[in-house]
Design a protein around this motif. Sequence first.
Motif, PDB file in Angstrom:
ATOM      1  N   THR A   1       3.884  -5.272   0.390  1.00  0.00           N
ATOM      2  CA  THR A   1       4.021  -3.949   0.984  1.00  0.00           C
ATOM      3  C   THR A   1       5.309  -3.278   0.529  1.00  0.00           C
ATOM      4  O   THR A   1       6.278  -3.942   0.155  1.00  0.00           O
TER       5      THR A   1
ATOM      6  N   GLN B   1       5.754 -11.941   2.099  1.00  0.00           N
ATOM      7  CA  GLN B   1       5.441 -11.152   0.914  1.00  0.00           C
ATOM      8  C   GLN B   1       5.052 -12.063  -0.244  1.00  0.00           C
ATOM      9  O   GLN B   1       5.814 -12.918  -0.650  1.00  0.00           O
TER      10      GLN B   1
ATOM     11  N   ARG C   1      -3.342  -5.889  -1.918  1.00  0.00           N
ATOM     12  CA  ARG C   1      -3.822  -7.218  -1.542  1.00  0.00           C
ATOM     13  C   ARG C   1      -4.882  -7.670  -2.536  1.00  0.00           C
ATOM     14  O   ARG C   1      -5.488  -6.857  -3.232  1.00  0.00           O
TER      15      ARG C   1
ATOM     16  N   GLU D   1      -3.378 -12.771  -0.632  1.00  0.00           N
ATOM     17  CA  GLU D   1      -1.984 -12.451  -0.930  1.00  0.00           C
ATOM     18  C   GLU D   1      -1.763 -10.951  -0.773  1.00  0.00           C
ATOM     19  O   GLU D   1      -2.621 -10.147  -1.153  1.00  0.00           O
ATOM     20  N   THR D   2      -0.637 -10.580  -0.209  1.00  0.00           N
ATOM     21  CA  THR D   2      -0.342  -9.170   0.024  1.00  0.00           C
ATOM     22  C   THR D   2       1.099  -8.850  -0.343  1.00  0.00           C
ATOM     23  O   THR D   2       1.957  -9.739  -0.430  1.00  0.00           O
TER      24      THR D   2
ATOM     25  N   ARG E   1       0.308  -0.793   0.556  1.00  0.00           N
ATOM     26  CA  ARG E   1      -0.037  -2.212   0.590  1.00  0.00           C
ATOM     27  C   ARG E   1      -0.996  -2.547  -0.549  1.00  0.00           C
ATOM     28  O   ARG E   1      -1.955  -1.822  -0.796  1.00  0.00           O
TER      29      ARG E   1
END
Length: 327
Positions: free
Chosen positions: A321, A244, A313, A318-319, A311
């Motif tokens: 959730t 993350q 991004r 980079e993400t 989600r």
Amino acid sequence: MKPLYALSISALIPLGLSAQTMTQADMPVPGDQFLINYGPYVATSGGSNMTWDFSNLSADSSETIQFVDPAGTPMAASFPGATVAQYQDNSYTYFQTSGTDMLLLGVDADGIIVPYQDPEQWLQVPCSFGTTWSDNLAASFSSSGFPVNRSGSVTGNADGFGSVVMPFGTVNNVLRVRLVEDYTDQTIVNIDYDFITDFFYKPGLHAPLVQIGDYTITTLITVNDQRTQWLDGSAVGIAEALTQDIGIDVFPNPASDRIEVVYGASGRLTLELVDATGRTVQVQELGQRAPGVHRDVVDIAGQPAGLYVLRIRNEAGETGTKRLIIR
């Protein structure tokens, strides 16, 4: 090595251009359990795009801490507003968590009950690099049959972000928060406490990845205790949290028609809603965002009831959730 007081809650973090955000989603909840290692003090400093090297940490002791439902604890009636209690070494530390802050309500330690009449603001949320806060604290209680009046102040400062090099690998996008506590117990002999604690938070973890304490207690003499504590690499949730980069929270959750999404990120952002089969059912372009805390309202009225993943991004890959229940 026993800590003088409880671990803090967890949070979210930045690297490069990112500006991560700590939210209520990163605070401890009943059922959390962590294996904590203790070792010698490591001095660090704040700043932008830092690399904090803890690769040589060596544990001299360890223990498991648990977060439990306050209602099931022996002194629950003394802490009616508590939402979670930390159980450690036969003692309980009581917290109240919300969408605006995490408050320390008091402790039940070795038979001494310390309920705060003016709780201590342990953490302000949303919190990202540059966030600061200050608060007063007060408590009246008895110790060994003597009345004690505690009063003082606490200040917090999210003063650094970057990467942390742990014995088990490098963790990117980490936020450093410094908490300074200064209070006095007025009793037969006054006791002064000067505590400085640096917390290093990673998104998705409900406890600090690393916590460094410099604690001074003064009565007739002065005692200083310095130590480092960190999550063992085997702790449940660490592997998932390391993926993350962007911290997200969603209100309300469950929801039925609209949600408010709070997140810390920068760059050109895209929001996606993914159903339980892995299919992307909704996409919303959030546009170019500067580093900081952002809020967006998302319409989900057309989606069937069920479990989803929200989600976010950016173009850097980079993400972040967050699970969402639509009802």
